[in-house]
Design an enzyme around this catalytic site. Structure first.
Site, mmCIF file in Angstrom:
data_model
loop_
_atom_site.group_PDB
_atom_site.id
_atom_site.type_symbol
_atom_site.label_atom_id
_atom_site.label_comp_id
_atom_site.label_asym_id
_atom_site.label_seq_id
_atom_site.Cartn_x
_atom_site.Cartn_y
_atom_site.Cartn_z
ATOM 1 N N SER A 70 70.596 98.797 61.479
ATOM 2 C CA SER A 70 69.164 99.321 61.841
ATOM 3 C C SER A 70 68.081 99.151 60.872
ATOM 4 C CB SER A 70 69.721 101.082 62.079
ATOM 5 O OG SER A 70 70.685 101.304 62.937
ATOM 6 N N THR A 236 67.918 102.366 44.035
ATOM 7 C CA THR A 236 68.966 101.758 43.144
ATOM 8 C C THR A 236 70.145 101.260 44.046
ATOM 9 O OG1 THR A 236 68.589 103.680 41.524
ATOM 10 C CG2 THR A 236 70.833 102.088 41.444
ATOM 11 N N CYS A 323 76.074 104.416 70.382
ATOM 12 C CA CYS A 323 74.585 105.185 70.357
ATOM 13 C C CYS A 323 74.423 105.656 71.528
ATOM 14 C CB CYS A 323 73.761 104.081 69.905
ATOM 15 S SG CYS A 323 74.454 102.941 68.603
HETATM 16 C C1 LIG Z 1 76.056 98.253 65.071
HETATM 17 C C2 LIG Z 1 74.847 97.729 65.453
HETATM 18 C C3 LIG Z 1 73.598 97.875 64.894
HETATM 19 C C4 LIG Z 1 73.410 99.178 63.755
HETATM 20 O O1 LIG Z 1 73.913 98.780 62.613
HETATM 21 P P1 LIG Z 1 74.178 99.924 61.572
HETATM 22 O O2 LIG Z 1 74.752 99.153 60.500
HETATM 23 O O3 LIG Z 1 75.220 100.618 62.306
HETATM 24 O O4 LIG Z 1 72.864 100.533 61.348
HETATM 25 C C5 LIG Z 1 72.610 97.171 65.294
HETATM 26 N N1 LIG Z 1 72.535 95.934 66.104
HETATM 27 C C6 LIG Z 1 73.849 95.790 66.749
HETATM 28 C C7 LIG Z 1 74.073 94.775 67.651
HETATM 29 C C8 LIG Z 1 74.826 96.650 66.507
HETATM 30 O O5 LIG Z 1 76.031 96.182 67.059
#
Ligand SMILES: *Cc1c(COP(=O)(O)O)cnc(C)c1O
Length: 384
Positions: A70, A236, A323
């Protein structure tokens, strides 16, 4: 227990846990400190950065560590949009079936006066480089198209899209979170300017990811503070997680071809078996599909009910994106590929990894048809 929700997250492998534990015990120092033990932590960080870069055919200083997919998506898109605005370019091209980390960032930019154009996705879940080429304008600053979709597993022609963008001088970002470990990534050969990864999608720890930024592509920091990551991301460094991510990426890339063969076989059995259910439709492309992704819609049921019933059988699945699982609105991905509302709410996603077995597949193929039949019968007493 049968786990078939690897698109939501994956199990950390023993080798990754071991690498992280060793680091937490021995190299837990702050890599920015000057004394010898801290310099060992800095060395471990450099080593992990170089190994991750090698997996992507990037150079180490093109790797920025972030808190995950994200954050990488946010930083790639916002940085490029801000740089675009400085030269009067405020047009952004993307697709309607991106992850919310991309779509919600684009919505924010739209509210700030950017023009966002979402390309129509073909019913097989794929957009073409020609669509991108037609959409590019003089004032386009960014094209962002995911490598593989997290719900329907469709694989986009990233190299071709990259070539079009490079030729037109437009920055190209791809969310490769679902592709990493399953599909080859070569940022140079594929003409990628910015790329997002998340460790917990390839058997690494959560809360750590990568933003690859090609040399010369401006990256503005979202987190203010110290000068870590060459001033591009303060805070960090999470050294144990970064070391775990490097081990996980190497491990999944080195087993890619053998896993692809195994997963494709299991996937195709599931698709063939579940397609026998009356009025089942496959979501996404049969050919250009992630090796472990299965997604079908069963009209007349709610996917959430099916997921809960499968859980009672010890089978972990999803309706699509974790999500959106909290909200009962139908998947934006399924609507984008032209599914009806009724089909979109009746989706089941199974995402496999190399730990899944033939016995798992047989069990799912026994359970799902009966449960779908039962759910359809219960709904208003009508037998579908
Ligand atoms: C899981 C996912 C994210 C988000 O990744 P996180 O590390 O959970 O924030 C973004 N894009 C896609 C396509 C994902 O499957």
């Amino acid at each position: 227990m049968i786990y078939m929700d690897n698109a939501a997250t994956t199990k950390i492998t023993p080798a990754v846990i071991q690498a992280m534990c060793l680091c937490m015990e021995n190299t837990w120092y702050n890599p920015s400190s000057l004394y010898a033990p801290a310099q060992r932590a800095a060395e471990a960080l450099r080593d992990a950065r170089a190994r991750i870069a090698a997996c992507l055919n990037a150079s180490p200083d093109e790797i920025i560590f972030t808190s995950g997919g994200s954050e990488s998506d946010n930083q790639a898109i916002l940085s490029t949009a801000w740089a675009g605005a400085r030269t009067g370019k405020r047009h952004i091209i993307s697709t309607a079936f991106e992850h919310h980390a991309v779509l919600h960032t684009l919505e924010k930019l739209e509210r700030e006066g950017y023009e966002v154009e979402l390309l129509d996705v073909h019913f097989n879940g794929i957009i073409s480089a020609a669509q991108v080429e037609r959409a590019i304008r003089e004032d386009t600053c960014l094209v962002t198209v995911m490598y593989a979709n997290n719900e329907i597993g469709s694989i986009q022609p990233i190299s071709e899209i990259g070539a079009v963008c490079r030729e037109k001088g437009v920055t190209f970002h791809t969310d490769a979170v679902q592709a990493a470990g399953h599909l080859p990534i070569d940022v140079k050969a594929q003409n990628i300017d910015l790329l997002s990864l998340s460790a917990h999608k390839f058997h690494g720890p959560k809360g750590i990811g990568v933003l690859y930024a090609r040399k010369g592509i401006p990256v503005t920091r979202l987190i203010e503070g110290g000068e870590q990551e060459r001033g591009r991301r303060a805070g960090t460094e999470n050294v144990p997680a970064i070391i775990g991510m490097a081990a996980a990426l190497e491990e999944s890339c080195s087993h890619m071809s053998e896993n692809t063969g195994k997963l494709t076989t299991l996937r195709d059995q599931l698709i063939a078996g579940l397609s026998q259910i009356p009025r089942a439709v496959l979501n996404g492309s049969l050919e250009n599909r992630l090796p472990g992704n299965v997604n079908l819609s069963f009209a007349g049921i709610e996917g959430e009910s099916l997921v809960l019933l499968l859980d009672r059988h010890g089978i972990c699945t999803s309706t699509g994106s974790a999500c959106t699982a909290q909200s009962l609105s139908p998947s934006h991905v399924l609507l984008a590929i032209g599914r009806t509302h009724c089909e979109a709410v009746g989706a089941l996603r199974l995402s496999l990894d190399a730990n899944n077995t033939q016995a798992d597949v047989d069990e799912v193929l026994r359970a799902v048809p009966e449960l779908v039949k039962g759910l359809r019968r219960n709904r208003s007493g009508v037998v579908w």
